[in-house]
Design an enzyme around this catalytic site. Structure first.
Site, mmCIF file in Angstrom:
data_model
loop_
_atom_site.group_PDB
_atom_site.id
_atom_site.type_symbol
_atom_site.label_atom_id
_atom_site.label_comp_id
_atom_site.label_asym_id
_atom_site.label_seq_id
_atom_site.Cartn_x
_atom_site.Cartn_y
_atom_site.Cartn_z
ATOM 1 C CG ASP A 56 -1.967 1.064 1.227
ATOM 2 O OD1 ASP A 56 -1.941 1.917 0.309
ATOM 3 O OD2 ASP A 56 -2.836 1.037 2.113
ATOM 4 C CG HIS B 116 -9.955 1.117 3.852
ATOM 5 N ND1 HIS B 116 -10.404 2.094 4.706
ATOM 6 C CD2 HIS B 116 -8.614 1.192 3.871
ATOM 7 C CE1 HIS B 116 -9.363 2.730 5.219
ATOM 8 N NE2 HIS B 116 -8.260 2.208 4.728
ATOM 9 C CD GLU C 193 -4.685 -0.662 -0.046
ATOM 10 O OE1 GLU C 193 -4.481 -1.889 0.152
ATOM 11 O OE2 GLU C 193 -5.178 0.091 0.821
HETATM 12 MG MG LIG Z 1 -4.856 1.762 1.890
#
Ligand SMILES: [Mg+2]
Length: 377
Positions: A196, A298, A222
């Site tokens: 991420d 998320h 991500e």
């Molecule tokens: Mg994230």
């Protein structure tokens, strides 16, 4: 049944300095949350959570003074109708942001009541699909740190039985490539690795680095670039088999439709506590299903937000993995509810008690009142 009282709990917990988590968002110094407690005339109490939106005081005021009065006397079983009244009441605020975060906490509390009233977990009320969901280590884990320490942390999770984990990157090309390679060598070929970047790369770096990540068998990348750069995301997606993931900064159904129509993602990541609740998550899941795209929710809030995400994935066919914050001393995971989650063989059990399936510790809410200031510095 009628809603008779709505109380909010604004809570802050410290992030210990020794375990301070760093990413492209900054250094985490505390965690905030806004918990909604909804009472009915039957004695059933519902719980919900709003994402704090970096503006928890405004959010608290919005819930208390603007939205809560709309729900007084309403039947929580009519939660979709009630939600439309909330949106209508705050229409001049615009379609998303604080408004959808505020509505989320109220919606989740209404659904908690619905489940408790019917004696079933939310996922079965809305159409049960699964009882367990695959889990990956994320949240405030595996942040920016010395590569040896990062590898040691990753190794610890493998030893604990986790089968997937997410690293935070965004410190520059050389350093990131080296870190991900070293972690891959450490955990071996059978662990799913994700990265991420929290929107931290330039377009050029993202295009260069995705090829290197491919060599590390990365499962997803991500938010490599700012979330609205859909054309760049689509280009990255076309040039590599590494899955592109995003969605935590999308809010409305229109936002999600644009992301999906642009071919910008392989994996979509809506957040129930940001976009208006579990009902809206299910709408995004239907959109995603029309593109054969998986939904990996998320989650950045407390164990209540986690329960909402789990109840959601329990209802849909195209669900992916659940993010599990395995960081030490995480009070939002262990302190805020009286229950603990069951994790076995890389899977997490969806709570099966009525409603959200978790019981809040009200003493904990009193023990950690809100502390002024930002969560990341
Ligand atoms: Mg994230």
């Amino acid at each position: 049944m009628k809603i008779v009282k709505i109380t909010t709990h604004l809570v802050s917990v410290p992030v210990e300095e020794k375990s301070a988590w760093v990413s492209s968002l900054g250094r985490a110094v505390k965690r905030d949350c806004l918990i909604v407690e909804m009472e009915t005339d039957t004695g059933i109490v519902g719980i919900g959570e709003c994402y704090h939106g970096s503006s928890p005081l405004s959010l608290d005021r919005l819930v208390q003074k603007v939205l809560a009065p709309v729900l007084m006397g309403k039947n929580p079983l009519n939660w979709e109708l009630n939600k439309s009244l909330l949106i209508k009441r705050a229409k001049l605020m615009g379609p998303f942001g604080l408004i959808t975060m505020a509505v989320a906490g109220l919606e989740i509390a209404m659904l908690d009541i619905v489940g408790k009233h019917l004696g079933a977990p939310i996922y079965q009320v809305l159409g049960g699909f699964r009882e367990w969901a695959p889990v990956y280590v994320g949240g405030l884990c595996l942040g920016w740190k010395d590569v040896d320490d990062l590898c040691a942390e990753a190794k610890k999770y493998v030893e604990q039985g986790f089968k997937a984990m997410k690293l935070r990157m965004g410190r520059g090309y050389e350093r990131d490539v080296d870190s991900v390679r070293r972690v891959r060598e450490t955990v071996g070929p059978d662990i799913r690795l994700m990265v991420d970047v929290n929107q931290g790369y330039s377009d050029r770096d993202a295009m260069k680095i995705i090829k290197k990540y491919e060599e590390c068998d990365l499962f997803w990348l991500e938010e490599p670039v700012p979330h609205d750069k859909l054309a760049i995301m689509a280009r990255l997606r076309a040039m590599s088999p590494v899955n592109l993931a995003a969605g935590e900064n999308s809010f409305t159904l229109g936002d999600f439709k644009r992301v999906l129509d642009a071919g910008a993602v392989d994996i979509i990541q809506p957040d129930a506590c940001k976009i208006g609740g579990i009902g809206d998550m299910r709408k995004v899941a239907v959109l995603a299903e029309s593109h054969q795209i998986e939904v990996h929710p998320h989650i950045i809030g407390t164990s209540i937000a986690l329960a909402a995400a789990l109840q959601f994935v329990g209802t849909i066919p195209n669900a992916g993995m659940i993010e599990w914050d395995n960081s030490e001393g995480n009070l939002f995971r262990d302190g805020i509810i009286k229950d603990s989650y069951e994790i076995a063989d890389g899977q997490i059990k969806i709570p099966s008690a009525p409603g959200l399936g978790v019981e809040v510790d009200y003493d904990f809410l009193k023990e950690y009142p809100y502390v002024d200031g930002p969560c990341y510095v």
